[in-house]
Write a protein that holds these residues in place. Structure first.
Motif: not given
Length: 279
Positions: A11-21, A117-118, A141-145, A172-182
């Motif tokens: 479940a976590l692997a599938v979530s990771g793939v979809i999240g990365l996409a 997430n919650t 945030a989910a990936w951080v935890a 730092l990675v969290y900020g980078f990912l949010l930048n990547l998204s938009f």
């Protein structure tokens, strides 16, 4: 590293793939297109909800969670939502990441994924921060935890140092990912930090790094410093408290006696029988 059940791992692997996409798909769309996060965010959020539910069900099936863990999840999510407004939006000060790092460390990656997430979702509802950025904040945030639950099982001062360092890197990675998204849609075309659909991946990565340095690095550093300091200050106490809560929540079933009756467990500690033997 905390053991992960097979269902939870899938479940976590599938979530990771979809999240990365979800984070990287803008790299494959021309910036001049009419597609933007205002349109895709609802779909990302709609995909995220069943992913979170799937992780919860997998954790329950693998006995990584039980009803008491779900209750703990609610308490920590509410606590995180309550303390986030104390720092969010002020020079990058972030008062919530340390709690997710410490909780993911104690309760494991599956619990951490759901908690990230919650917590962000509850915080957004509390502060009115619902927008197209929300599902990406939740995933980040989910990936951080989650990552905190995968760290080596050190103890003592080494553990606090490890978690503090992880807090810096993950912030730092969290900020980078949010930048990547938009980022491909953020500055349009033709600038030195714009996404170029005709350029190589390496060139676009350098442009993204330049965009991050020019826009959000100060906020990301504020989040990193705040998280590390709070982990160092509160970590020793909170780790003991959360681990004690985890042990107390896992009561053993009554043990059968030689006469066919049952003797209750009298320690209240997870993994310890009434006769002192570890099971």
């Amino acid at each position: 590293m905390i053991a992960i059940g097979k269902r939870s791992a899938v479940a976590l692997a599938v979530s990771g793939v979809i999240g990365l996409a979800a984070f990287t798909w803008p790299l494959f769309v021309a910036p001049s297109s009419d597609i933007a996060h205002a349109g895709d965010a609802p779909w990302t959020f709609a995909l995220l909800l069943p992913l979170v539910l799937a992780v919860v069900l997998a954790e329950l099936s693998d006995k990584g969670m039980d009803s008491k863990a779900i209750a703990m999840l609610g308490v920590l999510s509410a606590l995180g939502a309550a303390i986030r407004p104390l720092g969010a939006g002020t020079a990058g000060v972030e008062t919530i990441f340390f709690l997710m790092v410490l909780s993911g460390r104690v309760f494991g990656p599956g619990f951490g994924f759901v908690l990230g997430n919650t917590t962000l979702f509850a915080s957004a509802l509390l502060t009115g921060g619902v927008g197209p950025w929300l599902p990406y904040q939740m995933l980040g945030a989910a990936w951080v935890a989650l990552g905190a639950g995968l760290l080596p099982q050190w103890r003592g001062k080494a553990e606090i140092a490890l978690l503090a360092l992880y807090g810096v890197v993950s912030s730092l990675v969290y900020g980078f990912l949010l930048n990547l998204s938009f980022w491909p849609f953020a500055v349009g075309e033709g600038t030195s930090v714009s996404f170029d659909p005709d350029a190589s991946a390496g060139t676009n990565l350098l442009r993204l790094l330049a965009f991050t340095l020019a826009t959000s690095l100060g906020w990301d550093l504020g989040r990193a410093v705040t998280t590390a300091l709070l982990v160092v200050v509160t970590g020793p106490v909170l780790l003991r408290t959360l681990r004690r809560a985890s042990r107390k929540a896992h009561w053993l079933r009554p043990l059968a006696t030689s006469g066919g009756g049952e003797e209750p467990d009298t320690t209240g500690e997870w993994g310890v029988r009434h006769d002192g033997r570890v099971c």
